[in-house]
Design an enzyme around this catalytic site. Sequence first.
Site, PDB file in Angstrom:
ATOM      1  N   THR A 155      -3.017  -4.178   5.531  1.00  0.00           N
ATOM      2  CA  THR A 155      -2.747  -4.460   4.188  1.00  0.00           C
ATOM      3  C   THR A 155      -3.395  -5.850   3.672  1.00  0.00           C
ATOM      4  O   THR A 155      -3.351  -6.770   4.572  1.00  0.00           O
ATOM      5  CB  THR A 155      -1.165  -4.693   3.938  1.00  0.00           C
ATOM      6  N   ASP A 156      -3.407  -5.902   2.237  1.00  0.00           N
ATOM      7  CA  ASP A 156      -3.994  -7.398   1.786  1.00  0.00           C
ATOM      8  C   ASP A 156      -3.014  -8.448   1.877  1.00  0.00           C
ATOM      9  O   ASP A 156      -3.367  -9.501   1.794  1.00  0.00           O
ATOM     10  CB  ASP A 156      -4.564  -7.232   0.383  1.00  0.00           C
ATOM     11  N   GLU A 157      -1.703  -7.926   2.234  1.00  0.00           N
ATOM     12  CA  GLU A 157      -0.630  -9.085   2.059  1.00  0.00           C
ATOM     13  C   GLU A 157      -0.723  -9.953   3.445  1.00  0.00           C
ATOM     14  O   GLU A 157      -0.177 -11.115   3.478  1.00  0.00           O
ATOM     15  CB  GLU A 157       0.775  -8.225   2.344  1.00  0.00           C
ATOM     16  N   TYR A 173       7.550  -8.219   6.283  1.00  0.00           N
ATOM     17  CA  TYR A 173       6.581  -7.290   6.609  1.00  0.00           C
ATOM     18  C   TYR A 173       5.172  -7.825   6.677  1.00  0.00           C
ATOM     19  O   TYR A 173       4.500  -7.192   7.792  1.00  0.00           O
ATOM     20  CB  TYR A 173       6.686  -6.404   5.205  1.00  0.00           C
ATOM     21  N   LYS A 195       2.566  -7.102  10.186  1.00  0.00           N
ATOM     22  CA  LYS A 195       1.256  -6.482   9.947  1.00  0.00           C
ATOM     23  C   LYS A 195       0.146  -7.476  10.073  1.00  0.00           C
ATOM     24  O   LYS A 195      -0.615  -6.911  11.052  1.00  0.00           O
ATOM     25  CB  LYS A 195       0.859  -6.055   8.549  1.00  0.00           C
TER      26      LYS A 195
HETATM   27  P1  NAD Z   1       5.200   4.835   4.049  1.00  0.00           P
HETATM   28  O1  NAD Z   1       6.399   4.027   4.305  1.00  0.00           O
HETATM   29  O2  NAD Z   1       5.065   5.749   3.085  1.00  0.00           O
HETATM   30  O3  NAD Z   1       4.960   5.904   5.375  1.00  0.00           O
HETATM   31  C1  NAD Z   1       5.006   5.209   6.828  1.00  0.00           C
HETATM   32  C2  NAD Z   1       5.137   6.272   7.769  1.00  0.00           C
HETATM   33  O4  NAD Z   1       5.216   5.971   9.188  1.00  0.00           O
HETATM   34  C3  NAD Z   1       6.425   7.504   7.355  1.00  0.00           C
HETATM   35  O5  NAD Z   1       6.131   8.919   7.411  1.00  0.00           O
HETATM   36  C4  NAD Z   1       7.425   7.151   8.564  1.00  0.00           C
HETATM   37  O6  NAD Z   1       7.961   8.259   8.960  1.00  0.00           O
HETATM   38  C5  NAD Z   1       6.451   6.815   9.830  1.00  0.00           C
HETATM   39  N1  NAD Z   1       6.695   5.626  10.902  1.00  0.00           N
HETATM   40  C6  NAD Z   1       7.661   4.792  10.648  1.00  0.00           C
HETATM   41  N2  NAD Z   1       7.897   4.272  11.809  1.00  0.00           N
HETATM   42  C7  NAD Z   1       7.544   5.116  12.656  1.00  0.00           C
HETATM   43  C8  NAD Z   1       7.655   4.873  14.100  1.00  0.00           C
HETATM   44  N3  NAD Z   1       8.469   3.955  14.708  1.00  0.00           N
HETATM   45  N4  NAD Z   1       6.766   5.955  14.901  1.00  0.00           N
HETATM   46  C9  NAD Z   1       6.321   6.823  14.278  1.00  0.00           C
HETATM   47  N5  NAD Z   1       6.310   6.916  12.771  1.00  0.00           N
HETATM   48  C10 NAD Z   1       6.972   6.060  11.997  1.00  0.00           C
HETATM   49  O7  NAD Z   1       3.826   3.897   4.245  1.00  0.00           O
HETATM   50  P2  NAD Z   1       2.427   3.762   3.554  1.00  0.00           P
HETATM   51  O8  NAD Z   1       2.867   3.217   2.072  1.00  0.00           O
HETATM   52  O9  NAD Z   1       2.036   5.447   3.459  1.00  0.00           O
HETATM   53  O10 NAD Z   1       1.661   2.983   4.213  1.00  0.00           O
HETATM   54  C11 NAD Z   1       1.082   3.413   5.438  1.00  0.00           C
HETATM   55  C12 NAD Z   1       0.054   2.327   6.227  1.00  0.00           C
HETATM   56  O11 NAD Z   1      -0.764   1.833   5.039  1.00  0.00           O
HETATM   57  C13 NAD Z   1       1.129   1.304   6.444  1.00  0.00           C
HETATM   58  O12 NAD Z   1       0.589   0.798   8.015  1.00  0.00           O
HETATM   59  C14 NAD Z   1       0.938   0.151   5.594  1.00  0.00           C
HETATM   60  O13 NAD Z   1       1.269  -1.116   6.076  1.00  0.00           O
HETATM   61  C15 NAD Z   1      -0.418   0.493   5.073  1.00  0.00           C
HETATM   62  N6  NAD Z   1      -0.669  -0.049   3.544  1.00  0.00           N
HETATM   63  C16 NAD Z   1      -0.052   0.264   2.595  1.00  0.00           C
HETATM   64  C17 NAD Z   1      -0.336   0.002   1.291  1.00  0.00           C
HETATM   65  C18 NAD Z   1       0.421   0.696   0.276  1.00  0.00           C
HETATM   66  O14 NAD Z   1       0.237   0.188  -0.922  1.00  0.00           O
HETATM   67  N7  NAD Z   1       1.567   1.645   0.380  1.00  0.00           N
HETATM   68  C19 NAD Z   1      -1.293  -0.822   1.058  1.00  0.00           C
HETATM   69  C20 NAD Z   1      -2.097  -1.208   2.128  1.00  0.00           C
HETATM   70  C21 NAD Z   1      -1.842  -0.902   3.527  1.00  0.00           C
HETATM   71  O1  DAU Z   2      -0.498  -5.120  -1.218  1.00  0.00           O
HETATM   72  C1  DAU Z   2      -0.353  -3.914  -0.313  1.00  0.00           C
HETATM   73  C2  DAU Z   2       1.140  -3.629  -0.229  1.00  0.00           C
HETATM   74  O2  DAU Z   2       1.627  -3.000  -1.454  1.00  0.00           O
HETATM   75  C3  DAU Z   2       1.515  -2.817   1.107  1.00  0.00           C
HETATM   76  O3  DAU Z   2       1.093  -3.098   2.112  1.00  0.00           O
HETATM   77  C4  DAU Z   2       3.146  -2.364   0.966  1.00  0.00           C
HETATM   78  O4  DAU Z   2       3.214  -1.338   2.075  1.00  0.00           O
HETATM   79  C5  DAU Z   2       3.355  -1.913  -0.191  1.00  0.00           C
HETATM   80  O5  DAU Z   2       4.680  -1.679  -0.453  1.00  0.00           O
HETATM   81  C6  DAU Z   2       2.923  -2.908  -1.445  1.00  0.00           C
HETATM   82  O6  DAU Z   2       3.853  -3.910  -1.438  1.00  0.00           O
HETATM   83  P1  DAU Z   2       4.340  -4.582  -2.732  1.00  0.00           P
HETATM   84  O7  DAU Z   2       5.467  -5.555  -2.235  1.00  0.00           O
HETATM   85  O8  DAU Z   2       3.287  -5.320  -3.475  1.00  0.00           O
HETATM   86  O9  DAU Z   2       4.861  -3.400  -3.452  1.00  0.00           O
HETATM   87  P2  DAU Z   2       6.176  -2.978  -4.352  1.00  0.00           P
HETATM   88  O10 DAU Z   2       5.820  -1.600  -5.065  1.00  0.00           O
HETATM   89  O11 DAU Z   2       7.547  -2.924  -3.589  1.00  0.00           O
HETATM   90  O12 DAU Z   2       6.310  -3.973  -5.538  1.00  0.00           O
HETATM   91  C7  DAU Z   2       4.984  -4.239  -6.320  1.00  0.00           C
HETATM   92  C8  DAU Z   2       5.382  -5.426  -7.247  1.00  0.00           C
HETATM   93  O13 DAU Z   2       6.221  -5.216  -8.167  1.00  0.00           O
HETATM   94  C9  DAU Z   2       5.767  -6.545  -6.691  1.00  0.00           C
HETATM   95  O14 DAU Z   2       5.253  -7.682  -7.075  1.00  0.00           O
HETATM   96  C10 DAU Z   2       7.341  -6.677  -6.535  1.00  0.00           C
HETATM   97  C11 DAU Z   2       7.475  -5.940  -7.695  1.00  0.00           C
HETATM   98  N1  DAU Z   2       8.806  -5.311  -7.993  1.00  0.00           N
HETATM   99  C12 DAU Z   2       9.020  -4.140  -6.932  1.00  0.00           C
HETATM  100  C13 DAU Z   2      10.187  -3.258  -7.158  1.00  0.00           C
HETATM  101  C14 DAU Z   2      10.399  -2.328  -6.079  1.00  0.00           C
HETATM  102  C15 DAU Z   2       9.612  -5.207  -9.114  1.00  0.00           C
HETATM  103  O15 DAU Z   2       9.405  -5.965  -9.971  1.00  0.00           O
HETATM  104  N2  DAU Z   2      10.729  -4.480  -9.117  1.00  0.00           N
HETATM  105  C16 DAU Z   2      10.987  -3.403  -8.127  1.00  0.00           C
HETATM  106  O16 DAU Z   2      12.072  -2.904  -8.117  1.00  0.00           O
END
Ligand code: NAD
Ligand code: DAU
Length: 345
Positions: free
Chosen positions: A126-128, A151, A155
Amino acid sequence: MKILITGGAGFIGSHVVRLFVNKYSNYQIYNLDKLTYAGNLANLTDIEGKPNYTFIKGDIVDADFINKLFAEHKFNAVIHLAAESHVDRSISNPLEFVYTNVIGTVNLLNAAKTTPDFKLFYHVSTDEVYGSLGDTGMFTETTAYDPHSPYSASKASSDHFVRAYHDTYKLPVVISNCSNNYGPYHFPEKLIPLCINNIKNNKPLPIYGKGENVRDWLFVEDHARAIDVIFHKAKHGSTYNIGGHNEWTNIAVIRLLCRIMDKKLNRAAGANEKLITFVKDRAGHDLRYAIDSTKLQNDLGWKPSLQFEEGLEKTVDWYLANDEWLDNVTSGSYQKYYESQYVKR
Ligand code: NAD
Ligand code: DAU
């Protein structure tokens, strides 16, 4: 080629599994997922019967299980997405993030390291990990790590382990760091699907602080395409940033969503905006993320395919057409179904 995709029942993982299963009939795709609250096999019903697809229920934190699985299947590559992914959950339960994101990753690295003919460990990150930007600048692949939430700290730690296994044991690895994804199958605890669901049900839209935090949004299928390109073309040991060049404040995203859904739900213009509610800010809330994906665009020819307005409308259409998916996820009933379908190994 036998590829293990971890976390394939989650949001991004399900798009990656679908793309690889449909595009590469010569690959055997194994989807390993614990099916936590975020994992949902209903995300994959369209490909579950394909001959090159196998689902395995299991926990990456269980080292014995992982070692046996690799010994049995002798995977040639791993695309590792399994993670605890929600920042707010990491604030209330950091240890779960250490187990899955750090220890789970190291278990996979250890198993990959001793597997013969192992070609690539692709770590999805992730970019975080880069921390928070001020008003200007962008994250590049050389930006120093500066994670702020449990988180992003977990990562960042997993990224360091992946690089350490490359440098120390010569394990072939690549890492990508992506910005915020949105699109179908996004779990409705995250900002965009949460607000789609709440607008649909006329519930308040909780905006943290003043809604001034900035995120760089990318359509999830564009992320999956980037993973495909990096998996096949990146040099071992390299890192790529993935992002949409698409920065929005949270309040601007939610106002746009409200306008789109006024039309889709035949509500008066401005009706949904009345649901916006400013709530207490997230602790340690990163102000701004912005990804510079020039390296990926120049080296490997990837670019995002969708404008945000178009992608957001497509996402709203998907959620409105998939009531049953949304209702099952919000009621939690999907998890009871899976317990009865799959035997824990
Ligand atoms: P998600 O939470 O939707 O999915 C995570 C999956 O991992 C789920 O299916 C869960 O059951 C599985 N999992 C969790 N713990 C596990 C374990 N101990 N063993 C096996 N499986 C397990 O997450 P996502 O948003 O699809 O993110 C996927 C990946 O991409 C993550 O590594 C996250 O850090 C990364 N990522 C997410 C975003 C985003 O915006 N969502 C952006 C950049 C990177
Ligand atoms: O940048 C990549 C990341 O983006 C991934 O690595 C994470 O897995 C993914 O969950 C996401 O993280 P964020 O914290 O940016 O996503 P979230 O949707 O939780 O929040 C987006 C923005 O909105 C953040 O600034 C927090 C804000 N927010 C979030 C929630 C859930 C609100 O204002 N209200 C809310 O209820």
